[in-house]
Design an enzyme around this catalytic site. Structure first.
Site, PDB file in Angstrom:
ATOM      1  N   ASN A   1       0.846  -1.185   0.000  1.00 56.61           N
ATOM      2  CA  ASN A   1       0.000   0.000   0.000  1.00 56.61           C
ATOM      3  C   ASN A   1       0.880   1.233   0.000  1.00 56.61           C
ATOM      4  O   ASN A   1       1.897   1.279   0.672  1.00 56.61           O
ATOM      5  CB  ASN A   1      -0.890  -0.016   1.246  1.00 56.61           C
ATOM      6  CG  ASN A   1      -1.655   1.278   1.397  1.00 56.61           C
ATOM      7  OD1 ASN A   1      -2.244   1.764   0.445  1.00 56.61           O
ATOM      8  ND2 ASN A   1      -1.616   1.855   2.579  1.00 56.61           N
ATOM      9  N   VAL A   2       0.479   2.210  -0.813  1.00 54.75           N
ATOM     10  CA  VAL A   2       1.104   3.526  -0.736  1.00 54.75           C
ATOM     11  C   VAL A   2      -0.020   4.529  -0.583  1.00 54.75           C
ATOM     12  O   VAL A   2      -0.928   4.576  -1.414  1.00 54.75           O
ATOM     13  CB  VAL A   2       1.918   3.861  -2.011  1.00 54.75           C
ATOM     14  CG1 VAL A   2       2.595   5.215  -1.859  1.00 54.75           C
ATOM     15  CG2 VAL A   2       2.956   2.789  -2.289  1.00 54.75           C
ATOM     16  N   GLY A   3       0.011   5.292   0.474  1.00 56.06           N
ATOM     17  CA  GLY A   3      -1.049   6.276   0.678  1.00 56.06           C
ATOM     18  C   GLY A   3      -0.521   7.460   1.458  1.00 56.06           C
ATOM     19  O   GLY A   3       0.542   7.385   2.085  1.00 56.06           O
ATOM     20  N   ILE A   4      -1.292   8.549   1.404  1.00 56.23           N
ATOM     21  CA  ILE A   4      -0.910   9.735   2.173  1.00 56.23           C
ATOM     22  C   ILE A   4      -1.674   9.704   3.491  1.00 56.23           C
ATOM     23  O   ILE A   4      -2.908   9.632   3.490  1.00 56.23           O
ATOM     24  CB  ILE A   4      -1.209  11.023   1.378  1.00 56.23           C
ATOM     25  CG1 ILE A   4      -0.359  11.044   0.102  1.00 56.23           C
ATOM     26  CG2 ILE A   4      -0.925  12.263   2.227  1.00 56.23           C
ATOM     27  CD1 ILE A   4      -0.467  12.312  -0.706  1.00 56.23           C
ATOM     28  N   TYR A   5      -0.950   9.683   4.576  1.00 57.19           N
ATOM     29  CA  TYR A   5      -1.552   9.714   5.912  1.00 57.19           C
ATOM     30  C   TYR A   5      -0.887  10.823   6.691  1.00 57.19           C
ATOM     31  O   TYR A   5       0.291  11.102   6.491  1.00 57.19           O
ATOM     32  CB  TYR A   5      -1.347   8.364   6.624  1.00 57.19           C
ATOM     33  CG  TYR A   5      -1.974   7.223   5.865  1.00 57.19           C
ATOM     34  CD1 TYR A   5      -3.329   6.937   6.011  1.00 57.19           C
ATOM     35  CD2 TYR A   5      -1.240   6.485   4.949  1.00 57.19           C
ATOM     36  CE1 TYR A   5      -3.919   5.915   5.287  1.00 57.19           C
ATOM     37  CE2 TYR A   5      -1.823   5.462   4.216  1.00 57.19           C
ATOM     38  CZ  TYR A   5      -3.166   5.182   4.386  1.00 57.19           C
ATOM     39  OH  TYR A   5      -3.744   4.181   3.656  1.00 57.19           O
TER      40      TYR A   5
ATOM     41  N   HIS B   1      -9.443   2.427   5.328  1.00 55.76           N
ATOM     42  CA  HIS B   1      -8.286   2.707   4.473  1.00 55.76           C
ATOM     43  C   HIS B   1      -7.323   1.526   4.536  1.00 55.76           C
ATOM     44  O   HIS B   1      -7.272   0.783   5.509  1.00 55.76           O
ATOM     45  CB  HIS B   1      -7.579   3.986   4.927  1.00 55.76           C
ATOM     46  CG  HIS B   1      -8.285   5.229   4.471  1.00 55.76           C
ATOM     47  ND1 HIS B   1      -7.826   6.485   4.761  1.00 55.76           N
ATOM     48  CD2 HIS B   1      -9.409   5.405   3.758  1.00 55.76           C
ATOM     49  CE1 HIS B   1      -8.639   7.380   4.237  1.00 55.76           C
ATOM     50  NE2 HIS B   1      -9.616   6.752   3.626  1.00 55.76           N
TER      51      HIS B   1
ATOM     52  N   GLU C   1      -7.795  20.048   9.394  1.00 57.06           N
ATOM     53  CA  GLU C   1      -8.032  19.172   8.242  1.00 57.06           C
ATOM     54  C   GLU C   1      -8.658  19.922   7.072  1.00 57.06           C
ATOM     55  O   GLU C   1      -9.011  21.094   7.172  1.00 57.06           O
ATOM     56  CB  GLU C   1      -8.915  17.987   8.668  1.00 57.06           C
ATOM     57  CG  GLU C   1      -8.114  16.792   9.168  1.00 57.06           C
ATOM     58  CD  GLU C   1      -7.363  16.050   8.043  1.00 57.06           C
ATOM     59  OE1 GLU C   1      -7.489  16.448   6.865  1.00 57.06           O
ATOM     60  OE2 GLU C   1      -6.646  15.093   8.365  1.00 57.06           O
TER      61      GLU C   1
END
Ligand SMILES: [Zn+2]
Lengths: 485, 74
Positions: free
Chosen positions: A171-175, A193, A283
């Site tokens: 997995n590659v994601g922005i967190y 997610h 956010e």
């Protein structure tokens, strides 16, 4: 000219390449006047964000207390920067950029090349002991009441703890990551997610969860890795296909596939079962998240290029870089999913607050048809949680031109063309929610009437429109700019 | 235990995580509260870190940390 731009876009392998390209186009500046980390960096980033069309990336190289270190913000902070990333000229309209992205699906195959660790620029400098993240990262407090110093633009790569050899299940994601001392950080995610699933799987099975946090990356990754694609597709392959260019990968010290040309990679391992206080964080809806107990990761090593650039983002009350970064790639999948059933849909604008408000252009097949399409949009993967307010406009209204959308609202909407759906699921961080996670949906049908609707007597003006007119407006703008030089 | 007091939860004992230096001189220090996990830089404006000046909306009650939800429970 256009072909040169497209070729140069495809030759980008790193943040550095892209900053150089942006600089050549007048879309990146270096801020060498001395600044304080707070509040100056935030203030300058917010001031730049006011120009959604033309804001440059800003590289700070004289931050008090961080001699010799560099921080970049606003890399994806304007439509002109997104245009250049996609190989299109400055001044390309948002609508054109939308179709550029929508048109790339299924177009090209992924091209992944593997760089040996010893030759990967990201591993030029290596820290394995005496780790202090603050030595490497010139952080700043993104919003005034954030609970700490955040990495707001980190791409986190991890392997599925239950299937660690599967490339596609990486997995590659922005967190969002909050620094929790010199060698620790928390990671915020939700169970649905990919990272949330992996954390829960690791804690259920007791298997280790190792991650690699990439900072200052190939600019295509941040745009395309935040995508609602299937769990078993690799984000790297997807980003490569969408960029129409090779992606160079190497291995992190803890065995994860990472970009070979990133500025900084932080290797870390989750502390199973541990939670510490995280938040608040300003956010994307323009409100702070709450304080919660989040999983904590311990840093095991850091790799970085020589003289690395720490890339971060200003995110908060819009318009911000976050909106240009994810907006088009939020809109395009909804468009593609709607078109599978309804080819009458001609464009989708879900730019606003990650799609909390969306505008859909559709050619009415029959009276009331736009409302049917709106209901379908609510059942798309993104629509389920995010599409709160939907404005339906005719196919000849550009949903990216708010003047045209307001015309449609003003002249096409009858008050009984509004649907309110009560007590629907909602994204928990919507600040308007009475109960987080639940809310109401609003559909405004601002399309034209068709029989058996009572149509009235008015006949619409049809002004000249289309590519010829688009070219004329660009020509007028160019003549105007020429006259000023 | 250090005397540095956390501007968010008003507990003492904050840690020194890092010092920004220029020519050997300390320009600022980053502190962290082990009680509420707040991190701050002592050069930040008083509106963010001033005890009694900072908005009370963002205070954390150190005596009531159980109220904060633990995410990703099985
Ligand atoms: Zn505290």
């Amino acid at each position: 000219m256009m072909q040169d731009l497209a070729k140069r876009s495809r030759s980008i392998t790193s943040l550095r390449d892209f900053l150089e390209l942006l600089g050549d186009a007048g879309q990146a500046i270096t801020w060498s006047e001395r600044v304080m980390p707070e509040p100056d960096v935030r203030n300058i980033a917010v001031a730049a964000s006011r120009d959604a069309n033309g804001a440059p990336a800003i590289v700070f190289d004289n931050i008090a207390g961080y001699p010799g270190k560099r921080t970049a913000v606003g890399v994806h902070g304007s439509w002109d920067n997104i245009a250049l990333l996609l190989g299109r000229p400055k001044g390309t309209t948002i609508r054109e950029l939308f179709f550029e992205i929508a048109g790339r699906w299924g177009d090209a195959a992924a091209q992944i090349s593997i760089v040996p660790e010893g030759q990967a620029p990201v591993h030029e400098c290596r820290i394995e002991s005496g780790i202090n993240l603050y030595d490497v990262l010139p952080v700043f407090r993104i919003n005034e009441y954030d609970g700490g110093f955040y990495l707001g633009k980190a791409s986190v790569a991890s392997r599925d703890p239950e299937d660690p050899d599967n490339f596609g299940k990486q997995n590659v994601g922005i967190y969002r990551l909050q620094l929790q001392g010199p060698d620790s950080f928390t990671l915020m995610t939700i169970p649905s997610h990919d990272m949330g699933r992996q954390i829960m799987a690791a804690e259920r099975t007791g298997l280790p969860l190792k991650i690699a946090v990439m900072l200052g990356n190939h600019p295509g990754l941040a745009v395309f890795a935040a995508t609602p694609i299937g769990y078993e597709e690799s984000e790297y392959s997807y980003a490569s296909a969408m960029m129409g260019a090779p992606i160079r990968l190497t291995k992190s010290g803890n065995g994860i596939d990472i970009l070979a040309d990133s500025e900084i990679v932080i290797e870390a391992e989750m502390q199973l079962g541990e939670r510490v206080l995280e938040g608040p964080f300003g956010e994307f809806p323009g409100s702070y998240s709450g304080v919660r107990k989040a999983p904590i990761f311990k840093v095991t090593a850091i790799s970085h290029r020589k003289n690395p650039i720490f890339e971060n983002i200003y995110i908060g009350r819009g318009w911000t870089e976050h909106d240009t970064l994810i907006g088009l790639h939020t809109s395009a999948p909804i468009y593609a999913q709607l078109r599978q059933n309804f080819p009458e849909v001609t464009a989708v604008n879900a730019l606003y607050q990650h799609g909390l408000t969306g505008i859909i252009s559709v050619k009415n097949r029959m009276a009331g048809f736009a409302k049917t399409v709106a209901l379908r949009a609510l059942s798309t993967p993104h629509g389920v949680m995010y599409l709160k307010n939907l404005i339906m406009v005719d196919a000849d209204v550009d949903p990216f031109d708010l003047n045209q959308v307001m015309w449609a609202l003003s002249t096409r909407t009858r008050a009984d063309d509004i649907i309110v759906l009560l007590n629907m699921p909602a994204v928990p961080i919507d600040p308007s929610a009475v109960v987080p996670g639940k809310g109401h949906r609003l559909i405004i049908d601002a399309t034209s009437y068709l029989p058996p609707d009572p149509v009235g007597e008015a006949h619409l003006v049809t002004p000249p429109t289309g590519p010829d007119i688009d070219e004329l407006s660009k020509k007028i703008r160019a003549m105007q700019l020429g006259a000023l030089q | 235990m250090s005397k540095t007091v956390c501007p968010r939860c008003a507990t003492g004992g904050a840690l020194d995580d890092y010092q920004g230096k220029e020519g050997g001189k300390v320009v600022w220090t980053i502190h962290r509260c082990p009680t509420c996990c707040f991190s701050w830089r002592d050069s930040e404006p008083a509106s963010a870190i001033g005890i009694g000046i900072r908005s009370a909306d963002f205070a954390v009650d150190a005596a009531n940390l159980d109220r904060y939800v633990k995410i990703l429970q099985q």
